[in-house]
Design an enzyme around this catalytic site. Sequence first.
Site, short mmCIF file in Angstrom:
data_model
loop_
_atom_site.label_atom_id
_atom_site.label_comp_id
_atom_site.label_asym_id
_atom_site.label_seq_id
_atom_site.Cartn_x
_atom_site.Cartn_y
_atom_site.Cartn_z
N THR A 44 -0.99 3.46 11.11
CA THR A 44 -0.17 4.67 11.20
C THR A 44 -0.18 5.22 12.62
OG1 THR A 44 -0.74 5.21 8.91
CG2 THR A 44 0.19 6.98 10.25
N THR A 45 -1.38 5.32 13.20
CA THR A 45 -1.53 5.87 14.54
C THR A 45 -0.85 4.98 15.58
OG1 THR A 45 -3.65 6.76 13.81
CG2 THR A 45 -3.23 6.82 16.16
N TYR A 107 6.93 5.47 -1.00
CA TYR A 107 8.32 5.66 -1.39
C TYR A 107 8.62 5.12 -2.79
CZ TYR A 107 13.33 6.19 -1.48
OH TYR A 107 14.59 6.56 -1.86
N TYR A 133 -6.24 0.96 1.79
CA TYR A 133 -6.01 2.21 2.53
C TYR A 133 -5.39 3.24 1.60
CZ TYR A 133 -4.35 5.29 6.33
OH TYR A 133 -4.11 6.36 7.17
N ARG A 138 0.50 10.78 2.77
CA ARG A 138 1.64 10.04 3.33
C ARG A 138 2.38 9.23 2.28
NH1 ARG A 138 2.33 9.54 8.87
NH2 ARG A 138 0.66 10.43 10.11
N LYS A 161 -10.48 2.40 3.09
CA LYS A 161 -10.36 3.52 4.02
C LYS A 161 -9.88 4.70 3.19
CE LYS A 161 -7.87 5.33 8.02
NZ LYS A 161 -6.76 5.13 8.99
N ILE A 203 -12.56 4.94 10.39
CA ILE A 203 -11.40 4.42 11.11
C ILE A 203 -10.71 5.65 11.67
CG2 ILE A 203 -9.26 3.09 10.99
CD1 ILE A 203 -10.53 1.49 8.69
#
Length: 292
Positions: A44-45, A107, A133, A138, A161, A203
């Site tokens: 994401t980052t 989504y 994850y 999100r 994570k 992380i």
Amino acid sequence: MIFKGSAVALVTPFTETGVDFETLGKLVEYHIENNTDALLVCGTTGEATTMSDEEQLTVIKYVVDKVNKRIPVIAGTGSNNTMHSVHLSQEAERLGVDGLLVITPYYNKANQKGLKLHFETIAKSVELPIILYNVPGRTSMNLKPSMVAELAKIDNIVAVKEASGDLAQVAEIARLVPDDFAIYSGNDDSILQLLSVGGSGVISVLANVCPQETHDLVQKFFDGDIEGARKLQLDMKPLIDALFIEVNPIPVKTAMNLLGFKVGNLRLPLAEMDEKNLEVLKQELVNRGLKL
């Protein structure tokens, strides 16, 4: 275990036309010099959702080659399209990464049966160790402790994570999974709390700007210096809050540019910070002793 300690969720430096590989190489060396324990690329980052497959795989290959086995390299290969994730995962394996980070479908989401099949299908397509994850903020989907425990039975699903921000959920995961299943914090503001229930590290977004301190926080805990770890967690909290004052990675990439790393632009739909928030970020960087 893929790594123990602090992994950086690495930003991707961009130019107006593509990836800035020269700066990316400098970031890799900066993190190795400052004792970051592993690198996560194309998460994401790293703005992977705005990168083409070709860009993503080229970044993965570049980082794998640059690191040259000095520390583990983990690639984000998750997608809400299971077969797309299979493709990216297989390609990342071919390029030589040490592990994969695979997000829950977003989504379109999934029912529980579909969620299990999603991860099973990806895991069976590769031999690499996989980190699940969970980031409901999100994805609008929570990976429940019971599902983590079920997925932990798959040989190469070895970690999670956890970025739900729900420490009771983290504790329940720790209770249900085998001792050799790693739990990594996905929230910089609660690294210490996650470690206290058996976590293996973080992380981290924070590690982009404070790699040594983030490593030290985790290492102090493992060395038994709980007070030292507690002090670092609390001392860095104002900066952590500022790094999440807007949606990640807008503040951290802005911070890195302010600190002279020249990581370039954000890609739409991300845009520059609100001026008031920018002033808060600048102040907290200064308060932390970082030179703008």
